[in-house]
Design a protein around this motif. Structure first.
Motif, PDB file in Angstrom:
ATOM      1  N   VAL A   1      48.013   9.289  15.997  1.00 30.56           N
ATOM      2  CA  VAL A   1      47.109  10.285  15.309  1.00 30.56           C
ATOM      3  C   VAL A   1      48.080  11.539  15.055  1.00 30.56           C
ATOM      4  CG1 VAL A   1      45.135  11.279  14.584  1.00 30.56           C
ATOM      5  CG2 VAL A   1      44.957   9.193  15.965  1.00 30.56           C
ATOM      6  N   ILE A   2      48.192  11.958  13.923  1.00 25.92           N
ATOM      7  CA  ILE A   2      48.926  12.974  13.423  1.00 25.92           C
ATOM      8  C   ILE A   2      47.806  14.031  12.517  1.00 25.92           C
ATOM      9  CG2 ILE A   2      51.090  14.274  12.395  1.00 25.92           C
ATOM     10  CD1 ILE A   2      52.511  11.602  12.880  1.00 25.92           C
ATOM     11  N   MET A   3      47.744  15.168  12.894  1.00 27.63           N
ATOM     12  CA  MET A   3      47.157  16.184  12.175  1.00 27.63           C
ATOM     13  C   MET A   3      48.127  17.265  11.799  1.00 27.63           C
ATOM     14  SD  MET A   3      43.910  18.559  12.767  1.00 27.63           S
ATOM     15  CE  MET A   3      44.680  20.140  12.895  1.00 27.63           C
ATOM     16  N   ILE A   4      48.073  17.314  10.283  1.00 24.71           N
ATOM     17  CA  ILE A   4      48.657  18.500   9.701  1.00 24.71           C
ATOM     18  C   ILE A   4      47.965  19.435   9.090  1.00 24.71           C
ATOM     19  CG2 ILE A   4      50.621  19.042   8.033  1.00 24.71           C
ATOM     20  CD1 ILE A   4      51.170  15.874   7.885  1.00 24.71           C
ATOM     21  N   GLY A   5      48.021  20.911   9.633  1.00 16.57           N
ATOM     22  CA  GLY A   5      47.210  21.655   9.215  1.00 16.57           C
ATOM     23  C   GLY A   5      47.009  22.016   7.649  1.00 16.57           C
TER      24      GLY A   5
END
Length: 673
Positions: free
Chosen positions: A496-500
């Motif tokens: 999982v990747i979260m980009i601000g």
């Protein structure tokens, strides 16, 4: 004063007149007017003003005489005057009533229309006729006034007497709470003078000064104020205790903590008007009063549960505002002369360059107050009158909430939980700055965080440290942007990747590629509603076929203020507000709720916030609309026809449940056609 013969009572006259003596060598008609009839007053010259610098003995002599007599009317060569006040009648502090003069040039008092003090007290049920007779007998020959006698006898409260006097003279009566917290300060009025004569300024409107006094018939005092200040005077009545408290609050020991800190602090100069020595600025920033002042501003903001502190310089003032529950409120501010010291202190705390005042700067402060760890993001920008500072407060104990406590409707929460457990795709959260997007993403990450998943985030800044999550802060100064961070993240084998935030085409393309290669990507966009996120990506330059392939859902959200639980009360909503929500006129007849305002909510009626949401899942039909570049309006119509709950509909449901108000829902949502 020599011995004066007593006047014999005439048959048929009020018994009160028997206590009156002639006053030699005074050009005034005097008498006790508790039950007095009309009388004429001879003409006298208007009294001259006394300079405030020499006021003490001269005014004392004049006011002492004024206390011993009861003024009926004063006239100058132009006729009747009441010290420049258009007041229907004046009343001495405890009993004597004056009545308005007739037309100019007439020496006698106008025929009575003002009620007498005794009558007012009787009609209000404050005393009895027998008590009045005893009071009249008490004051006979003693020089005591009727009101004083009634209070001394314990028959009437002093405040009731003052209210009766105000009603008699048709003047407003001000309670202690209605007097200003800080009275206007006039350079010609010393606090000693105000205390001595029990008078205080209340407000200034142009050339008119409103004063509160316990003795509105002291015409010599009022005339002295009018002539010495060169202002028109309006009169209000107030208890002497309240007047003294207002004076003490302004001039002495009742100062606020901020006022006590700034007392005696030296002028720090006006930033931006010259090249101050950097060492001098640094020295000022480390002075104990400046340190306490900045700490107080931050501590007060945390106590008020504010999310931001704004310090804005203007030509003659330094403005301080707190954003509380999404709304800005003015706060007590230090003097403009301390701007350089306050600015330098904050910049040093945030590890900024205090010598650079021409360019914007960003910094960060970490503080611990009352066992609370708080991160403060600091931003400065140069303005005409100095540097404007905004501090974003990130309280680590309150920024994180689990998904179940964010206020999702059950059906919306179930759909969102299905989306965040997908193996790949993109989930976007949209809304303006400060709408809680990051909090929602943190809650989603916490929900799916498990030992069998690797989660990596790229944020600007990292607002909350999640256990078990690899978080990368953006550092644009050294080239670590969202795009460069993402390029390396995909080599770290994440699930999982979260980009601000997706700010540009480069970041959007890397996010799409990461999703196509089997990663679940969370990110945010700034759009007004959920369907509007799709045209926004296309406007950035993303190909429609790529967007339709990877996008799984869009969540739009806003924060509305929650009704204060301590002062929550039913009310009937305005019909126009209900129509604005899309309800037919007259359809909703049940009571809704609002906050009346109390100490708990600082009089606003709101305390805390909750979210309203709009979830737009991407179905196969929506993917077809994306491929043919359907407009935002078309996408929205399709979504609502297929059961999407809009922001206003979710807000209306929360208003019906008594959690927020209709006005608050309308404030944060755009008009939906």
């Amino acid at each position: 004063m020599r011995e004066r013969p007593r006047i014999q009572d005439d048959s048929g006259e009020s018994p009160a007149l028997g206590v009156l003596d002639p006053v030699d060598q005074l050009p005034l008609r005097v008498g006790l007017a508790a039950f007095d009839s009309e009388a004429a007053a001879p003409r006298v010259p208007a009294d001259r003003a006394v300079d405030f610098g020499q006021r003490g003995p001269a005014v004392d002599a004049r006011l002492t005489g004024a206390e011993k007599v009861q003024i009926r009317s004063v006239e100058d060569e132009n006729g009747a005057c009441l010290s420049g006040h258009n007041v229907p009648g004046y009343t001495t502090a405890f009993g004597a009533a004056t009545k308005p003069a007739r037309a100019a040039g007439r020496s006698e008092i106008g025929r009575a229309h003002a009620r007498l003090l005794g009558q007012i007290l009787l009609e209000a049920g404050q005393t009895t006729l027998e008590t009045l007779e005893r009071a009249l007998g008490r004051i006979r020959g003693s020089g005591e006034r009727l009101g004083e006698a009634l209070v001394a006898m314990g028959a009437v409260a002093s405040e009731d007497v003052l209210r009766a006097l105000a009603a008699q003279a048709n003047l407003p009566f001000l309670t202690r709470d209605e007097l200003p917290t800080s009275i206007p300060i006039l350079k010609n009025l010393s606090p000693q003078y105000l205390r001595q004569y029990r008078v205080c300024p209340v407000s200034i409107d142009g050339n008119t000064l409103t004063v509160a006094t316990a003795d509105p018939t002291n015409l010599l005092l009022l005339d002295d104020l009018r002539l010495s200040l060169a202002m028109q005077i309006k009169v209000a009545v107030a208890a002497p205790e309240g007047i003294l408290e207002a004076i003490e609050r302004t001039y002495t020991g009742a100062a606020t903590p901020l006022q006590r800190i700034v007392e005696g602090m030296e002028d720090s100069g006006a930033p931006g008007e010259g090249d101050e020595d950097v060492s001098h600025l640094r020295d000022m920033a480390f002075e104990a009063p400046v340190v306490r002042l900045v700490n107080l501003i931050i501590e007060n903001a945390l106590g008020a549960e504010a999310s931001d502190i704004h310090l804005e310089p203007f030509e003659d003032a330094l403005r301080v505002r707190y954003r509380i529950d999404g709304v800005l409120y003015d706060q007590e501010a230090p003097p403009r002369r301390l701007q350089a010291a306050v600015t330098s202190r904050i910049k040093i705390m945030a590890e900024m360059n205090i010598a650079e005042r021409r360019l914007p700067q960003d910094g960060r402060i970490r503080v611990v107050l009352h066992s609370r760890r708080v991160d403060i993001r600091v931003s400065t920008v140069p303005t005409v009158y100095g540097e404007s500072i905004v501090m974003r407060l990130l309280d680590r104990s309150t920024i994180f909430l689990p998904l179940e406590r964010l206020g999702f409707p059950p059906e919306t929460q179930a759909r969102l939980e299905r989306l965040i457990t997908l193996p790949h795709g993109i989930l976007l959260v949209t809304g303006p700055t400060g709408s809680g997007k990051t909090t929602t993403l943190y809650a989603a990450l916490d929900k799916i965080n498990a030992p069998d998943k690797k989660i990596i985030t790229v944020e600007d800044p990292v607002e909350y440290q999640l256990k078990g999550v690899n978080q990368i802060p953006v550092k644009a100064k050294i080239g670590l942007t969202f795009a460069t961070g993402l390029r390396h993240i995909v080599r770290q084998d994440p699930d999982v990747i979260m980009i601000g935030e997706i700010r540009d085409l480069e970041t959007a393309e890397i996010a799409i590629q990461a999703s196509l290669t089997g990663h679940l990507v969370f990110s945010t966009l700034h759009t007004n509603d959920a369907p509007g996120a799709i045209p926004r990506l296309q406007d950035m330059g993303c190909e429609p076929y790529l967007v339709s392939s990877v996008l799984e859902g869009v969540l739009a959200q806003r924060l509305v203020r929650r009704i204060c639980a301590s002062c929550r009360a039913p009310y009937e909503a305005e019909p126009s507000d209900l129509v604005a929500l899309g309800l037919p006129p007259g359809e909703w007849r049940q009571a809704l709720f609002h906050g009346r305002g109390c100490a708990e909510c600082r009089g606003t009626g709101y305390r805390g916030r909750l979210g309203i949401y709009e979830l737009f899942p991407i179905s196969e039909d929506v993917r077809s609309l994306i491929l043919r570049k359907a407009s935002s309006g078309e996408l929205r119509r399709y979504a609502t026809e297929n059961g999407m709950v809009t922001l206003r509909e979710d807000g209306w449901a929360k208003a019906r449940a008594g959690l927020t108000t209709v006005a608050e829902v309308l404030r944060v949502t755009q008009e939906e056609s």
